[in-house]
Enzyme design. Structure first.
Site, short mmCIF file in Angstrom:
data_model
loop_
_atom_site.label_atom_id
_atom_site.label_comp_id
_atom_site.label_asym_id
_atom_site.label_seq_id
_atom_site.Cartn_x
_atom_site.Cartn_y
_atom_site.Cartn_z
N LYS A 85 -43.19 -23.30 -38.65
CA LYS A 85 -41.89 -23.01 -38.04
C LYS A 85 -40.89 -23.50 -38.62
O LYS A 85 -39.59 -22.96 -38.80
CB LYS A 85 -42.04 -23.62 -36.63
CG LYS A 85 -43.00 -22.76 -35.56
CD LYS A 85 -42.83 -21.01 -35.34
CE LYS A 85 -43.71 -20.74 -34.48
NZ LYS A 85 -43.65 -19.16 -34.52
N TYR A 139 -48.59 -26.14 -38.43
CA TYR A 139 -48.20 -25.20 -37.41
C TYR A 139 -46.72 -25.71 -37.34
O TYR A 139 -45.91 -24.80 -37.47
CB TYR A 139 -48.74 -25.16 -36.09
CG TYR A 139 -47.85 -24.51 -35.17
CD1 TYR A 139 -47.18 -25.12 -33.96
CD2 TYR A 139 -47.79 -23.22 -35.04
CE1 TYR A 139 -46.49 -24.80 -33.06
CE2 TYR A 139 -46.82 -22.46 -34.07
CZ TYR A 139 -46.26 -23.35 -33.17
OH TYR A 139 -45.69 -22.89 -32.18
N SER A 164 -40.23 -23.37 -32.16
CA SER A 164 -41.04 -24.28 -31.43
C SER A 164 -40.55 -25.75 -31.42
O SER A 164 -40.13 -26.29 -32.43
CB SER A 164 -42.58 -24.22 -31.76
OG SER A 164 -43.12 -25.50 -31.21
N ASN A 169 -50.93 -7.01 -34.26
CA ASN A 169 -52.28 -6.72 -35.01
C ASN A 169 -53.48 -6.90 -33.92
O ASN A 169 -54.59 -6.75 -34.54
CB ASN A 169 -52.41 -7.64 -36.30
CG ASN A 169 -52.45 -8.81 -35.85
OD1 ASN A 169 -52.44 -9.30 -34.69
ND2 ASN A 169 -52.33 -10.15 -36.88
N ARG A 195 -44.57 -33.57 -20.55
CA ARG A 195 -44.11 -32.41 -21.34
C ARG A 195 -42.99 -31.53 -20.53
O ARG A 195 -43.00 -31.79 -19.47
CB ARG A 195 -45.10 -31.51 -21.64
CG ARG A 195 -46.19 -32.12 -22.56
CD ARG A 195 -45.59 -32.27 -23.96
NE ARG A 195 -46.71 -32.76 -25.12
CZ ARG A 195 -47.05 -33.92 -25.15
NH1 ARG A 195 -46.38 -34.84 -24.43
NH2 ARG A 195 -48.17 -34.39 -26.21
C1 WQD Z 1 -49.88 -30.76 -22.75
C2 WQD Z 1 -50.12 -32.15 -22.21
C3 WQD Z 1 -51.85 -33.01 -23.40
C4 WQD Z 1 -54.83 -30.13 -22.48
C5 WQD Z 1 -48.68 -27.31 -27.77
C6 WQD Z 1 -48.14 -26.94 -29.19
C7 WQD Z 1 -46.89 -26.45 -28.97
C8 WQD Z 1 -46.50 -25.37 -28.01
C9 WQD Z 1 -47.16 -25.75 -26.79
C10 WQD Z 1 -46.52 -23.24 -29.38
C11 WQD Z 1 -50.45 -32.77 -23.23
C12 WQD Z 1 -52.35 -32.73 -22.16
C13 WQD Z 1 -54.03 -30.64 -22.68
C14 WQD Z 1 -56.12 -30.58 -22.00
C15 WQD Z 1 -54.88 -32.44 -21.36
N1 WQD Z 1 -47.25 -24.15 -28.75
N2 WQD Z 1 -53.85 -31.80 -22.11
N3 WQD Z 1 -56.07 -31.85 -21.46
O1 WQD Z 1 -49.64 -30.11 -27.05
O2 WQD Z 1 -47.64 -30.32 -25.59
O3 WQD Z 1 -47.91 -28.37 -27.18
O4 WQD Z 1 -48.62 -26.06 -27.01
O5 WQD Z 1 -45.33 -23.34 -29.45
O6 WQD Z 1 -46.34 -26.12 -30.17
O7 WQD Z 1 -48.16 -28.22 -29.76
O8 WQD Z 1 -49.33 -28.33 -24.94
O9 WQD Z 1 -50.64 -27.87 -23.07
O10 WQD Z 1 -51.69 -28.46 -25.39
O11 WQD Z 1 -50.83 -30.43 -24.05
O12 WQD Z 1 -54.89 -33.78 -21.00
O13 WQD Z 1 -57.21 -30.07 -21.81
O14 WQD Z 1 -51.30 -31.71 -21.57
O15 WQD Z 1 -52.33 -34.37 -23.91
O16 WQD Z 1 -49.94 -34.25 -22.77
P1 WQD Z 1 -48.65 -29.38 -26.05
P2 WQD Z 1 -50.58 -28.67 -24.40
#
Ligand code: WQD
Length: 340
Positions: free
Chosen positions: A152, A148, A124, A32, A230
């Site tokens: 899922k 979210y 996820s 979309n 992560r």
């Molecule tokens: C990663 C790490 C943050 C941004 C999310 C969704 C998950 C999946 C992937 C869909 C964490 C840190 C982040 C920033 C930071 N999406 N961070 N500064 O939260 O593990 O997962 O995205 O499927 O469902 O929940 O990924 O990239 O947001 O964060 O310090 O500006 O980076 O605290 O430790 P996350 P993320």
């Protein structure tokens, strides 16, 4: 196979479309364009030198989905379309349940009507909630704590019931960890609208001087350097996991006793935010200014996968390194910076 790829113009979708085309599948994308644009379609076709079918629309449009399945003689569906911003889902849960859950029901109903019962679903690691042990395997309890993740989880439950109701269904449920990076060409990549909520696209924008510095959300976690850990996986590795899932579905030796299977798709290696910054700086010869700020609501200290089941049952394994992820991410951003 003739594959219907919902959400195929998005970040993961465009990379998955490429992998499918490269393996000789006929690809039809239904999208979309709510979080992407048609230039990505041109990039997919130019990178692959192959044509694909594109239908602009939403999985919620049940009649359109049925017509698309019949028109392009679809054999199997890879369902990626959906909303995926955790923060937004907390503010607007109904939008997530309508788009993700109702959308999946509409798609499944259309598949049933057209007698197509082969599905790969994009789930996820968020369905696990706060890790009770690490690394996380597929037996880990599921306990999502945001709309979210709930969406899922609910879809996974629907798929379990569908698979149980009719053995003609073959379903693969892929639980993604943290997709990052871009196609080697640099033509497609993670290009979110607005301020990136995810780490890598935000670092990219700092590198491109579109943001002054990165906010590191929390420096006091119980991890080696205090920042969040992560399981980052190269988007091309993740895309290739979908090919392995299709092969499992299409396995002629189907005399197995299960018709639905769930797999963690990650590298099994956890990296902290500071690890990512350091790797990104080193491989790209750049400086990424950052400030340690307060923890982000809902974040956990560490989350990384045990991908053994996908390695052994699907014969899939992540091959690309953290350096590949950081280099390809910047390569995409660099080219975009020139476009802008
Ligand atoms: C990663 C790490 C943050 C941004 C999310 C969704 C998950 C999946 C992937 C869909 C964490 C840190 C982040 C920033 C930071 N999406 N961070 N500064 O939260 O593990 O997962 O995205 O499927 O469902 O929940 O990924 O990239 O947001 O964060 O310090 O500006 O980076 O605290 O430790 P996350 P993320």
């Amino acid at each position: 196979m003739n594959v219907l790829l919902t959400g195929g113009i998005g970040y993961l979708g465009s990379h998955t479309a490429l992998s499918l085309l490269e393996q000789g599948h006929e690809v039809t994308i239904l999208d979309n364009l709510s979080n992407s644009n048609l230039t990505v379609l041109q990039c997919i076709e130019s990178i692959s030198s192959k044509q694909l079918n594109f239908v602009r629309g939403d999985v919620l449009e049940n009649a359109l989905v049925k017509n698309t399945i019949n028109q392009f003689k679809i054999d199997a569906v890879i369902h990626l379309a959906g909303l995926k911003a955790v923060g937004e889902s907390v503010l607007n849960p109904l939008k997530y349940y309508e788009n993700n859950v109702q959308g999946a029901i509409s798609l499944l109903d259309a598949m049933l009507s057209c007698n197509i019962r082969s599905l790969v679903f994009s789930s996820s690691a968020t369905v696990y909630g706060a890790p009770q042990y690490l690394p996380i395997n597929e037996e880990h309890p599921t306990n999502p704590y945001n709309p979210y993740g709930n969406s899922k989880f609910f879809i996974e439950q629907i798929l379990i019931d569908i698979a149980r109701s009719n053995k003609d269904w073959t379903i693969v449920n892929l639980r993604y960890f943290n997709p990052v990076g871009s196609h080697a060409s640099g033509l497609i990549g993670d290009n979110p609208n607005g301020i990136p909520s995810n780490l890598m696209p935000y670092i990219n924008q700092v590198a491109a001087n579109q943001r002054p510095f990165l906010n590191v959300f929390g420096g006091d976690y119980e991890t080696l350097d205090g920042t969040g850990i992560r399981d980052y996986i190269h988007v091309e590795d993740l895309s290739e996991a979908h090919l392995a899932a299709l092969s499992w579905i299409d396995d002629p030796d189907k005399n197995r006793d299960i018709n639905m299977n769930t797999f963690n798709i990650g590298t099994g290696v956890g990296y902290s935010v500071l690890d990512i910054i350091q790797a990104y700086e080193q491989i790209n010869g750049l400086k990424i200014p950052y400030k340690i700020t307060a923890r982000r609501e809902g974040d956990v200290a560490a989350c990384y996968s045990d991908p053994t089941k996908a390695n052994t049952v699907l014969g899939w394994k992540a091959l690309r390194t953290l350096e590949d992820m950081c280099k390809s991410a910047w390569n995409f951003q660099k080219l975009r910076a020139i476009d802008i």
